[in-house]
Design a protein around this motif. Structure first.
Motif, PDB file in Angstrom:
ATOM      1  N   ILE A  50       6.918  10.901   4.443  1.00  9.31           N
ATOM      2  CA  ILE A  50       5.632  10.253   4.185  1.00  9.31           C
ATOM      3  C   ILE A  50       5.475   9.064   5.115  1.00  9.31           C
ATOM      4  O   ILE A  50       6.468   8.502   5.593  1.00  9.31           O
ATOM      5  CB  ILE A  50       5.459   9.843   2.707  1.00  9.31           C
ATOM      6  CG1 ILE A  50       6.618   8.962   2.232  1.00  9.31           C
ATOM      7  CG2 ILE A  50       5.357  11.083   1.829  1.00  9.31           C
ATOM      8  CD1 ILE A  50       6.437   8.449   0.793  1.00  9.31           C
ATOM      9  N   PHE A  55      -0.545   7.768   6.115  1.00  3.77           N
ATOM     10  CA  PHE A  55      -0.707   9.001   5.327  1.00  3.77           C
ATOM     11  C   PHE A  55      -0.701  10.291   6.155  1.00  3.77           C
ATOM     12  O   PHE A  55      -0.185  11.293   5.707  1.00  3.77           O
ATOM     13  CB  PHE A  55      -1.967   8.929   4.446  1.00  3.77           C
ATOM     14  CG  PHE A  55      -2.228   7.568   3.863  1.00  3.77           C
ATOM     15  CD1 PHE A  55      -1.278   6.945   3.054  1.00  3.77           C
ATOM     16  CD2 PHE A  55      -3.392   6.864   4.150  1.00  3.77           C
ATOM     17  CE1 PHE A  55      -1.496   5.682   2.520  1.00  3.77           C
ATOM     18  CE2 PHE A  55      -3.616   5.596   3.636  1.00  3.77           C
ATOM     19  CZ  PHE A  55      -2.663   5.007   2.824  1.00  3.77           C
ATOM     20  N   ASN A  56      -1.333  10.245   7.363  1.00  6.46           N
ATOM     21  CA  ASN A  56      -1.369  11.425   8.251  1.00  6.46           C
ATOM     22  C   ASN A  56      -1.933  12.678   7.578  1.00  6.46           C
ATOM     23  O   ASN A  56      -1.408  13.769   7.750  1.00  6.46           O
ATOM     24  CB  ASN A  56       0.037  11.734   8.815  1.00  6.46           C
ATOM     25  CG  ASN A  56       0.570  10.620   9.703  1.00  6.46           C
ATOM     26  OD1 ASN A  56      -0.018   9.540   9.758  1.00  6.46           O
ATOM     27  ND2 ASN A  56       1.653  10.872  10.404  1.00  6.46           N
ATOM     28  N   LEU A  57      -3.011  12.491   6.823  1.00  5.08           N
ATOM     29  CA  LEU A  57      -3.667  13.659   6.214  1.00  5.08           C
ATOM     30  C   LEU A  57      -4.673  14.254   7.200  1.00  5.08           C
ATOM     31  O   LEU A  57      -5.135  13.566   8.106  1.00  5.08           O
ATOM     32  CB  LEU A  57      -4.395  13.236   4.930  1.00  5.08           C
ATOM     33  CG  LEU A  57      -3.519  12.574   3.866  1.00  5.08           C
ATOM     34  CD1 LEU A  57      -4.362  12.163   2.661  1.00  5.08           C
ATOM     35  CD2 LEU A  57      -2.381  13.490   3.441  1.00  5.08           C
ATOM     36  N   LYS A  69      -4.470   8.719  -1.449  1.00  5.74           N
ATOM     37  CA  LYS A  69      -4.084   9.378  -0.194  1.00  5.74           C
ATOM     38  C   LYS A  69      -2.562   9.487  -0.094  1.00  5.74           C
ATOM     39  O   LYS A  69      -2.023  10.516   0.319  1.00  5.74           O
ATOM     40  CB  LYS A  69      -4.616   8.597   1.009  1.00  5.74           C
ATOM     41  CG  LYS A  69      -6.092   8.769   1.255  1.00  5.74           C
ATOM     42  CD  LYS A  69      -6.514   7.983   2.490  1.00  5.74           C
ATOM     43  CE  LYS A  69      -8.001   7.691   2.442  1.00  5.74           C
ATOM     44  NZ  LYS A  69      -8.441   6.746   3.459  1.00  5.74           N
ATOM     45  N   GLN A  70      -1.882   8.426  -0.490  1.00  8.94           N
ATOM     46  CA  GLN A  70      -0.422   8.492  -0.399  1.00  8.94           C
ATOM     47  C   GLN A  70       0.148   9.478  -1.416  1.00  8.94           C
ATOM     48  O   GLN A  70       1.161  10.123  -1.142  1.00  8.94           O
ATOM     49  CB  GLN A  70       0.205   7.088  -0.554  1.00  8.94           C
ATOM     50  CG  GLN A  70       1.664   7.018  -0.123  1.00  8.94           C
ATOM     51  CD  GLN A  70       1.898   7.496   1.313  1.00  8.94           C
ATOM     52  OE1 GLN A  70       1.867   8.694   1.603  1.00  8.94           O
ATOM     53  NE2 GLN A  70       2.130   6.557   2.232  1.00  8.94           N
ATOM     54  N   GLY A  84       0.006  12.589   0.284  1.00 11.15           N
ATOM     55  CA  GLY A  84       1.094  12.618   1.266  1.00 11.15           C
ATOM     56  C   GLY A  84       2.421  12.983   0.616  1.00 11.15           C
ATOM     57  O   GLY A  84       3.199  13.780   1.158  1.00 11.15           O
TER      58      GLY A  84
END
Ligand code: ADP
Ligand code: ADP
Length: 232
Positions: free
Chosen positions: A87, A91-93, A146-147, A150
């Protein structure tokens, strides 16, 4: 569960080589929450990225769950990486995919059948308490939510190890607390081994069993929270 033996990472460049990580030795036991702290530029990111070989060490050996990652070819490594979730601070979504589809993504890549994916994603949504947000897009979520996505995505392939790269650094204190609570809950429930890097001392004090302090690519101190923070 994790063992680094004399791991080194030097970034080579014309402007001058940077020894980001010098002979580093770390062992993390199964089910432990292990913290790595240090100032910006100390080598935290390099270290954690060596554990899943996102950075290939220039020296030494990396073992995860009894397997030597540094001895593997690409195909073996791809398989071994399913055992290591990660993670990130930001977040890198995927913005164009819903919560459901973000979590499904690594399972699609693995070639899991559609119905099995749906079942697994439901489980994960339940685990991170986002069942009612399955059809939302990342832009419609709070930082904490969001996290959570993640985390669900990182756990999709049921890894034994979770790497956390400043996962709470972009969150407010209240949200940070709830994410740490979730991580601890998952650690206990799944016996998940967690390695987290952070520059936030409060985070480490809140949930880590052991901690390493890194400075200029060298671990200058390592041990239990008590040993590192109270002994002279
Ligand atoms: P931290 O995560 O503690 O901030 P990093 O591991 O990101 O530290 O960086 C350690 C050192 O390695 C720094 O001097 C940084 O500038 C350098 N570094 C990190 N990544 C690269 C890279 N891809 N190329 C060259 N130097 C890098
Ligand atoms: P334990 O957690 O039981 O003390 P270690 O931390 O020593 O075990 O090792 C973790 C895993 O890495 C073990 O499964 C072990 O087999 C493997 N391992 C450690 N060192 C080596 C090595 N030098 N060569 C091959 N495998 C190793």
């Amino acid at each position: 569960m994790i063992k680094l033996v004399d791991v080194e990472k030097t970034y080579f460049s014309k402007a001058g080589d940077i020894a980001a990580l010098k002979k580093t030795n770390i062992e993390v036991k199964e089910g432990e929450i292990f913290g790595i702290i240090g100032l910006s530029g100390a080598g935290k990111s390099t270290l954690i990225r060596c554990i899943n070989m996102l950075e290939v060490p220039t020296g030494g050996q990396v073992f995860v769950d009894g397997q030597e990652l540094t001895a593997m070819n690409e195909g073996q490594l791809r398989k071994a990486r399913q055992n290591i979730g990660m993670i990130f601070q930001h977040f890198n979504l995927l913005a164009s995919r819903t919560v459901f589809d973000n979590i499904a993504f690594p399972l699609e890549i693995q070639g899991m059948p559609k119905e099995k994916i749906a079942e697994r994603v439901r489980e994960l949504l339940d685990l991170v308490q986002l069942t009612d947000r399955a059809d939302y897009y990342p832009s419609q979520l709070s930082g904490g939510q969001k996290q959570r996505v993640g985390i669900a995505r990182a756990l999709a392939s049921n890894p034994k190890v979770l790497l956390s790269d400043e996962a709470t650094s972009a969150l407010d204190p209240q949200t940070t607390k709830s994410i740490l609570q979730l991580l601890r809950d998952i650690n206990k429930r799944l016996n998940l081994t967690i390695v987290m890097i952070t520059h936030q001392m409060e985070v480490v004090k809140e949930i880590c069993d052991r901690v390493a302090v890194i400075e200029n690519g060298v671990i200058i101190e390592e041990g239990s929270m008590y040993k590192v923070f109270t002994e002279p």
